[in-house]
Write a protein that holds these residues in place. Structure first.
Motif, PDB file in Angstrom:
ATOM      1  N   VAL A  57       0.869  -1.169   0.000  1.00 24.99           N
ATOM      2  CA  VAL A  57       0.000   0.000   0.000  1.00 24.99           C
ATOM      3  C   VAL A  57       0.906   1.219   0.000  1.00 24.99           C
ATOM      4  CG1 VAL A  57      -1.740   1.287   1.295  1.00 24.99           C
ATOM      5  CG2 VAL A  57      -1.806  -1.219   1.259  1.00 24.99           C
ATOM      6  N   ILE A  58       0.730   2.084  -0.982  1.00 26.95           N
ATOM      7  CA  ILE A  58       1.554   3.295  -1.044  1.00 26.95           C
ATOM      8  C   ILE A  58       0.701   4.468  -0.592  1.00 26.95           C
ATOM      9  CG2 ILE A  58       2.922   4.806  -2.529  1.00 26.95           C
ATOM     10  CD1 ILE A  58       3.558   2.344  -4.256  1.00 26.95           C
ATOM     11  N   GLY A  59       1.061   5.026   0.555  1.00 22.88           N
ATOM     12  CA  GLY A  59       0.299   6.124   1.128  1.00 22.88           C
ATOM     13  C   GLY A  59      -0.499   5.655   2.328  1.00 22.88           C
ATOM     14  N   ALA A  60      -0.175   6.184   3.517  1.00 26.55           N
ATOM     15  CA  ALA A  60      -0.847   5.763   4.746  1.00 26.55           C
ATOM     16  C   ALA A  60      -1.888   6.794   5.177  1.00 26.55           C
ATOM     17  CB  ALA A  60       0.171   5.516   5.852  1.00 26.55           C
ATOM     18  N   GLY A  61      -2.808   7.088   4.253  1.00 26.05           N
ATOM     19  CA  GLY A  61      -3.982   7.895   4.606  1.00 26.05           C
ATOM     20  C   GLY A  61      -5.113   6.948   4.974  1.00 26.05           C
ATOM     21  N   PHE A  62      -6.333   7.483   5.070  1.00 22.38           N
ATOM     22  CA  PHE A  62      -7.475   6.643   5.450  1.00 22.38           C
ATOM     23  C   PHE A  62      -7.661   5.482   4.482  1.00 22.38           C
ATOM     24  CE2 PHE A  62      -9.812  10.450   7.544  1.00 22.38           C
ATOM     25  CZ  PHE A  62      -9.012  10.321   8.657  1.00 22.38           C
ATOM     26  N   ILE A  63      -7.691   5.796   3.187  1.00 14.63           N
ATOM     27  CA  ILE A  63      -7.974   4.759   2.174  1.00 14.63           C
ATOM     28  C   ILE A  63      -6.929   3.655   2.242  1.00 14.63           C
ATOM     29  CG2 ILE A  63      -7.863   4.330  -0.320  1.00 14.63           C
ATOM     30  CD1 ILE A  63     -10.489   5.387   0.353  1.00 14.63           C
ATOM     31  N   GLY A  64      -5.660   4.050   2.273  1.00 16.88           N
ATOM     32  CA  GLY A  64      -4.582   3.062   2.286  1.00 16.88           C
ATOM     33  C   GLY A  64      -4.641   2.186   3.520  1.00 16.88           C
ATOM     34  N   THR A 122       2.422  -4.576   3.399  1.00  7.83           N
ATOM     35  CA  THR A 122       3.399  -3.536   3.717  1.00  7.83           C
ATOM     36  C   THR A 122       2.820  -2.188   3.336  1.00  7.83           C
ATOM     37  OG1 THR A 122       5.218  -5.044   3.239  1.00  7.83           O
ATOM     38  CG2 THR A 122       5.746  -2.703   3.321  1.00  7.83           C
ATOM     39  N   VAL A 123       2.820  -1.246   4.271  1.00 12.35           N
ATOM     40  CA  VAL A 123       2.351   0.108   3.993  1.00 12.35           C
ATOM     41  C   VAL A 123       3.562   1.020   3.893  1.00 12.35           C
ATOM     42  CG1 VAL A 123       0.987   2.053   4.839  1.00 12.35           C
ATOM     43  CG2 VAL A 123       0.176  -0.286   5.210  1.00 12.35           C
ATOM     44  N   LEU A 124       3.667   1.735   2.784  1.00 11.96           N
ATOM     45  CA  LEU A 124       4.800   2.632   2.552  1.00 11.96           C
ATOM     46  C   LEU A 124       4.311   4.075   2.612  1.00 11.96           C
ATOM     47  CD1 LEU A 124       6.174   0.599  -0.462  1.00 11.96           C
ATOM     48  CD2 LEU A 124       7.170   0.684   1.839  1.00 11.96           C
ATOM     49  N   GLU A 125       4.870   4.843   3.525  1.00  9.60           N
ATOM     50  CA  GLU A 125       4.424   6.225   3.703  1.00  9.60           C
ATOM     51  C   GLU A 125       5.630   7.160   3.560  1.00  9.60           C
ATOM     52  OE1 GLU A 125       1.594   8.100   4.130  1.00  9.60           O
ATOM     53  OE2 GLU A 125       3.040   9.747   4.238  1.00  9.60           O
ATOM     54  N   ILE A 129       2.072   8.000   9.971  1.00  5.40           N
ATOM     55  CA  ILE A 129       0.870   7.695   9.202  1.00  5.40           C
ATOM     56  C   ILE A 129      -0.245   8.713   9.497  1.00  5.40           C
ATOM     57  CG2 ILE A 129       1.470   5.239   9.173  1.00  5.40           C
ATOM     58  CD1 ILE A 129      -0.817   4.738  11.166  1.00  5.40           C
ATOM     59  N   MET A 130      -1.117   8.914   8.529  1.00  5.14           N
ATOM     60  CA  MET A 130      -2.244   9.871   8.616  1.00  5.14           C
ATOM     61  C   MET A 130      -1.778  11.250   9.105  1.00  5.14           C
ATOM     62  SD  MET A 130      -5.362   7.497  10.120  1.00  5.14           S
ATOM     63  CE  MET A 130      -4.584   6.951  11.636  1.00  5.14           C
ATOM     64  N   VAL A 173      -2.416   2.375  -4.559  1.00  2.04           N
ATOM     65  CA  VAL A 173      -1.842   3.709  -4.392  1.00  2.04           C
ATOM     66  C   VAL A 173      -2.912   4.647  -3.834  1.00  2.04           C
ATOM     67  CG1 VAL A 173      -0.746   5.658  -5.564  1.00  2.04           C
ATOM     68  CG2 VAL A 173      -0.272   3.320  -6.338  1.00  2.04           C
ATOM     69  N   GLY A 174      -2.649   5.226  -2.681  1.00  2.61           N
ATOM     70  CA  GLY A 174      -3.591   6.188  -2.094  1.00  2.61           C
ATOM     71  C   GLY A 174      -2.810   7.361  -1.542  1.00  2.61           C
ATOM     72  N   ILE A 175      -2.393   8.250  -2.436  1.00  4.51           N
ATOM     73  CA  ILE A 175      -1.521   9.354  -2.017  1.00  4.51           C
ATOM     74  C   ILE A 175      -2.209  10.698  -2.196  1.00  4.51           C
ATOM     75  CG2 ILE A 175       0.650   8.114  -2.370  1.00  4.51           C
ATOM     76  CD1 ILE A 175       0.866   9.509  -5.114  1.00  4.51           C
ATOM     77  N   GLY A 176      -3.526  10.686  -1.989  1.00  3.41           N
ATOM     78  CA  GLY A 176      -4.252  11.945  -2.041  1.00  3.41           C
ATOM     79  C   GLY A 176      -4.953  12.156  -3.372  1.00  3.41           C
ATOM     80  N   VAL A 177      -5.660  13.265  -3.444  1.00  2.00           N
ATOM     81  CA  VAL A 177      -6.476  13.543  -4.626  1.00  2.00           C
ATOM     82  C   VAL A 177      -6.237  14.964  -5.133  1.00  2.00           C
ATOM     83  CG1 VAL A 177      -8.292  11.907  -3.987  1.00  2.00           C
ATOM     84  CG2 VAL A 177      -8.456  14.299  -3.236  1.00  2.00           C
ATOM     85  N   ILE A 178      -6.656  15.170  -6.371  1.00  2.00           N
ATOM     86  CA  ILE A 178      -6.540  16.483  -7.007  1.00  2.00           C
ATOM     87  C   ILE A 178      -7.960  16.922  -7.388  1.00  2.00           C
ATOM     88  CG2 ILE A 178      -5.620  17.706  -9.022  1.00  2.00           C
ATOM     89  CD1 ILE A 178      -3.480  15.435  -9.178  1.00  2.00           C
TER      90      ILE A 178
END
Lengths: 403, 107
Positions: free
Chosen positions: A148-155, A170-173, A178-179, A235-240
């Motif tokens: 999981v790339i990105g340790a936000g809520f979704i990830g 494995t979570v990669l931040e 995290i968060m 991949v959960g690294i935010g939104v645009i």
């Protein structure tokens, strides 16, 4: 009468249409969605839906019949490609045009792409839509090592689900915790330990340099040269925010489409709502763009009320939630600028809340498996009532008694 | 399929057949029944799907979880002995015919 056209059939677009009819709006409503599905709730996707506890039919807001019955012209698999404000008309991806009296831009946000080589490999997914999750669900049963790339809520929600399904996760931040963008360091540490105790490997300060594989993704390569073997990446690294339609024709944008307290944009005939809307929220005191169900739904209601002549300024204290393993994290308020945090309950019991103060003023409450604290926090913040830090810390003190 | 009757605060009745396993909250929102909001999507986190369960069916339901107990203290309309959150009640053959009354307000 050209009627009201809503661009985007997510939470905000759906809610606008629903509330308009509820509030007695009688004109034509067209609800345009780029996805093939009728409007549905996204929150269950990364949790109950992936676990098979719910299905595509049940995550819908309404049955398909609802739209026709309420004279909402739902048009799916269609994009709006251009907006001509001078003649009040939008152009659609099927080549047709549609006029409007009032336009609602509920265009949402898109997942930020991972800007590294290999990001387009098979086995690499984003998690935002029903189609995204269906694609993950096809591959997940065969995957052994999930990254999981990105340790936000979704990830983290996905990491918990994958772990429950027995995968090595494995979570990669990229950030140090995290968060980090949304929660206090104490909560980051607590959630890190909780995930680790359940077998999730969490790596912070992890800069992803590339993904590699021959036919599908096989490993994540980090900037320090280390590698993580994987056969499925989320991949959960935010939104645009999807502002392009608005910005291309001169509607004011600033990290989103700027709206006032009635969700009006700089064009009096155009509203915006949901993830795409940037608003000077009275609670925040500055422009904020909130990515939450509450914000999308309440802004949709705000537009409907304004259109039907019952205008009520949008001022709901923001609230959010995330379910990870059996932890229910609920947040209300915005902790920016806070200088003191008070713990109510004990972290070891996995039932506690953090009360955030700016001076003597309560600004936010984060609750873990303490929904009553969350609901009370919503009431306290809405009423502008601050318990003393001593009262907040004392579990024997009934916070409700202040209301 | 189990049948559920929802009675709105103004007395309007809705009789709906729900596939087994659906929650009463899902049945209400998907069928456009006013008076149940379910803002959190059915994760027992908002207390806006509060219902009063007809006494005859109350004992047939599994007891509320600790989280539901806590949320029931936060309902907008008064909690009564027969208060439950409809996102936590699954349509099952055992409760076929269940009647739930919707409160005056959910938020």
């Amino acid at each position: 009468m050209a009627g009201l056209v809503i661009v985007g059939a997510g939470q905000a677009g759906y809610q606008t249409a629903e509330s308009l009819r509820q509030d007695g709006f009688d004109g034509p409503i067209t609800l345009i969605g780029s996805e093939a599905h009728p409007p549905y709730q996204r929150p269950p996707l990364s949790k109950a839906y992936l676990l098979g506890e719910t299905d595509a039919q049940r995550v819908r807001f309404r049955t398909v019949d609802y739209y026709a019955q309420h004279r909402i012209d739902l048009r799916t698999s269609l994009d709006v490609t251009a907006l001509d404000r001078a003649v009040k008309r939008v152009r659609l991806s099927d080549g047709s045009c549609l006029g409007y009296d009032k336009l609602v831009l509920a265009t949402g946000a898109r997942v930020r792409p991972l800007p590294v080589p290999g990001a387009e490999l098979a086995g690499v997914f984003t998690l935002k839509t029903l189609d995204d999750v269906d694609a993950i669900a096809v591959r997940l049963p065969h995957a052994q090592n999930v990254a999981v790339i990105g340790a936000g809520f979704i990830g983290l929600e996905f990491a918990a689900v994958a772990r429950k399904l027995g995968k090595a996760v494995t979570v990669l931040e990229a950030a140090p915790r995290i968060m980090g963008r949304v929660v206090h360091p104490d909560l980051s540490h607590y959630f890190t330990a909780y995930h680790q105790a359940r077998g999730v490997r969490i790596v912070c300060n992890a800069a992803v340099a590339a993904l590699s594989g021959t036919e599908a993704v096989e490993k994540v390569i980090l900037a320090d040269g280390s590698e993580v073997a994987t056969d499925l990446v989320v991949v959960g690294i935010g939104v645009i925010p999807n502002v392009e339609l608005a910005s291309a024709c001169g509607v004011t944008c600033d990290n989103g489409i700027v709206v006032d307290e009635f969700c009006r944009t700089s064009d009096p005939d155009i509203y915006a709502a949901g993830d795409v809307a940037s608003y000077c929220h009275p609670f925040a005191g500055s422009l904020v763009r909130l990515e939450s169900v509450q914000n999308a739904a309440d802004q949709g209601r705000t537009i409907a009320a304004h259109v039907t002549g019952k205008a009520k300024p949008y001022a709901t204290v923001p609230w959010f939630w995330s379910d990870q393993f059996d932890l229910k994290l609920q947040m209300v308020g915005l902790p920016h600028g806070c200088d003191r945090v008070v713990l109510r309950g004990a972290m070891e019991t996995d039932k506690f809340s953090l009360f955030h103060y700016r001076g003597d003023e309560l600004r936010a409450v984060d609750s873990v498996n303490k929904p009553a604290d969350h609901i009370t926090g919503r009431k306290l913040l809405a009423a502008g009532v601050s318990p003393t830090p001593e009262q907040a810390a004392d579990e024997g003190f009934k916070l409700n008694s202040l209301l | 399929m189990p049948t559920v009757t929802y009675i709105e605060h103004d007395g309007t009745e809705h009789r709906v057949e729900l596939p087994a396993g659906w929650t009463l909250m899902q049945g209400a929102t998907l069928n456009g029944i006013n008076g149940i909001e379910g803002e959190c999507g059915g994760s027992c986190g908002c207390a806006t799907c509060h219902v009063y369960v007809d006494e005859a069916y109350l004992d047939k339901l599994p007891a509320p979880s600790e989280t539901e107990e806590e949320m029931l203290e936060c309902t907008a309309s008064p909690r009564r002995a027969n208060s439950r959150l409809s996102c936590q009640i699954k349509a099952m053959p055992e409760i076929d015919g269940i009647v739930v009354h919707l409160p005056e307000t959910q938020s």
